[in-house]
Design an enzyme around this catalytic site. Structure first.
Site, PDB file in Angstrom:
ATOM      1  CG  ASP A  13      -1.807  -0.992   1.190  1.00  0.00           C
ATOM      2  OD1 ASP A  13      -2.121  -1.921   0.369  1.00  0.00           O
ATOM      3  OD2 ASP A  13      -2.772  -1.418   2.044  1.00  0.00           O
ATOM      4  CG  ASP A  66      -6.578  -0.122   1.011  1.00  0.00           C
ATOM      5  OD1 ASP A  66      -6.689  -1.452   1.512  1.00  0.00           O
ATOM      6  OD2 ASP A  66      -6.838   0.731   1.820  1.00  0.00           O
ATOM      7  CG  HIS A  68     -11.255   0.875  -0.076  1.00  0.00           C
ATOM      8  ND1 HIS A  68     -11.100  -0.543   0.275  1.00  0.00           N
ATOM      9  CD2 HIS A  68     -10.454   1.453   0.745  1.00  0.00           C
ATOM     10  CE1 HIS A  68     -10.322  -0.741   1.398  1.00  0.00           C
ATOM     11  NE2 HIS A  68      -9.891   0.319   1.796  1.00  0.00           N
ATOM     12  CG  HIS A  72     -14.816   0.087   1.310  1.00  0.00           C
ATOM     13  ND1 HIS A  72     -13.959  -0.151   2.543  1.00  0.00           N
ATOM     14  CD2 HIS A  72     -14.843  -1.349   0.791  1.00  0.00           C
ATOM     15  CE1 HIS A  72     -13.581  -1.499   2.449  1.00  0.00           C
ATOM     16  NE2 HIS A  72     -14.075  -2.049   1.719  1.00  0.00           N
ATOM     17  CG  HIS A 102      -8.651   5.171   2.728  1.00  0.00           C
ATOM     18  ND1 HIS A 102      -9.573   4.765   3.742  1.00  0.00           N
ATOM     19  CD2 HIS A 102      -8.079   3.827   2.439  1.00  0.00           C
ATOM     20  CE1 HIS A 102      -9.665   3.472   4.052  1.00  0.00           C
ATOM     21  NE2 HIS A 102      -8.721   2.960   3.360  1.00  0.00           N
ATOM     22  CE  LYS A 127      -3.793  -4.645   1.251  1.00  0.00           C
ATOM     23  NZ  LYS A 127      -4.551  -3.451   1.764  1.00  0.00           N
ATOM     24  CB  CYS A 172      -2.180  -2.965   5.125  1.00  0.00           C
ATOM     25  SG  CYS A 172      -4.028  -2.365   4.771  1.00  0.00           S
TER      26      CYS A 172
HETATM   27  C1  VGL Z   1      -4.776   0.844   5.643  1.00  0.00           C
HETATM   28  C2  VGL Z   1      -6.362   1.476   7.000  1.00  0.00           C
HETATM   29  C3  VGL Z   1      -7.193   1.635   6.103  1.00  0.00           C
HETATM   30  C4  VGL Z   1      -3.423   0.255   5.355  1.00  0.00           C
HETATM   31  C5  VGL Z   1      -5.493   0.611   4.636  1.00  0.00           C
HETATM   32  O1  VGL Z   1      -2.793   0.100   4.455  1.00  0.00           O
HETATM   33  O2  VGL Z   1      -2.619  -0.084   6.346  1.00  0.00           O
HETATM   34  N1  VGL Z   1      -5.149   1.135   6.724  1.00  0.00           N
HETATM   35  N2  VGL Z   1      -6.823   0.955   4.773  1.00  0.00           N
HETATM   36 ZN    ZN Z   2      -8.236   0.739   3.217  1.00  0.00          ZN
END
Ligand code: VGL
Ligand code: ZN
Length: 228
Positions: A13, A66, A68, A72, A102, A127, A172
């Site tokens: 990410d 990430d 979404h 979401h 996000h 994902k 993550c």
């Molecule tokens: C993440 C919170 C929400 C991450 C992704 O990449 O750690 N944290 N979505």
């Molecule tokens: Zn996320």
């Protein structure tokens, strides 16, 4: 020593929305990421350097994104009366922490940070694309049973070692490496190539402790470079 041909570098990410500031191709000067991780952009240099080294040693760079849909389940704005930091109960995924919007599919915030050298990646794994289920881990969605397919791919390739870095340490990255050790991979986390949200406070420290207890090897990019 690490057998490079059996190793992957998993860059988790490394996207604009998780960085304090980013520039878009359209020339919009600089924007803050929607879920900015303090010093999140500092992970690019070690990940790029080690990514090049791993590929040269016969291994692969795999990056997650990430990804979404709007509305979401993890977005506070999708729930009446909720604000980021609150939680909701998700039917498939248990307690779900709520975040600002996000990593919306196709948005500038979802793109890789412009200093991340993504061209070297042989796979980009997206994902969190299901509206009602989040996915912190690169291996399983938050119901802990829906596979992303990554384990099958790695087994097919004969990979035995997962070297992980990216964002965020306490979400993550944590969930990905805990799954990786549980699946039987020799799993390493690069301390100099991860940064955390630290929400709730103390969660970064707790994440490192949980990794250590689970058998994840805490190391850094220089040490791994030296043993490839
Ligand atoms: C993440 C919170 C929400 C991450 C992704 O990449 O750690 N944290 N979505
Ligand atoms: Zn996320």
């Amino acid at each position: 020593m690490i057998d490079g041909t059996k190793a992957i570098l998993l860059a988790i990410d490394v996207q604009n929305d998780f960085c304090p500031a980013y520039t878009t191709v359209s020339g919009v000067p600089r924007r803050a990421g929607a879920l900015a991780v303090p010093k999140g952009d500092e992970v690019m240099e070690p990940l790029n350097r080690l990514g090049a080294r791993v590929v040269r040693a016969g291994g692969r760079l795999i990056a997650t994104q990430d990804w979404h849909p709007s509305g979401h389940i993890s977005f506070a704005a999708a729930h009446p009366e909720k604000v980021p930091g609150d939680t909701v109960w998700s039917p498939g995924g248990g307690e779900q922490v709520l975040w600002p919007d996000h990593a919306v599919q196709g948005s500038p915030g979802a793109a890789f940070h412009d200093r991340f050298e993504a061209d070297r990646a042989s796979l980009i794994l997206r994902k969190g694309f299901r509206a009602d289920l989040d996915s912190y881990s690169a291996f399983f969605e938050n119901d802990r049973k829906t596979s992303t397919g990554l384990d099958g791919l790695l087994r097919g390739l004969g990979v035995t070692t997962v070297i992980a870095g990216g964002l965020a340490t306490d979400y993550c990255v944590l969930y990905s490496v805990l799954d990786a050790v549980r699946l039987g991979y020799t799993t390493m986390v690069l301390i100099d190539a991860v940064r955390g949200v630290d929400y709730p406070e103390g969660s970064v420290e707790q994440a490192f402790r949980a990794m250590g207890e689970a058998g994840v090897i805490l190391t850094d990019s220089f040490e791994v470079e030296g043993s490839l």
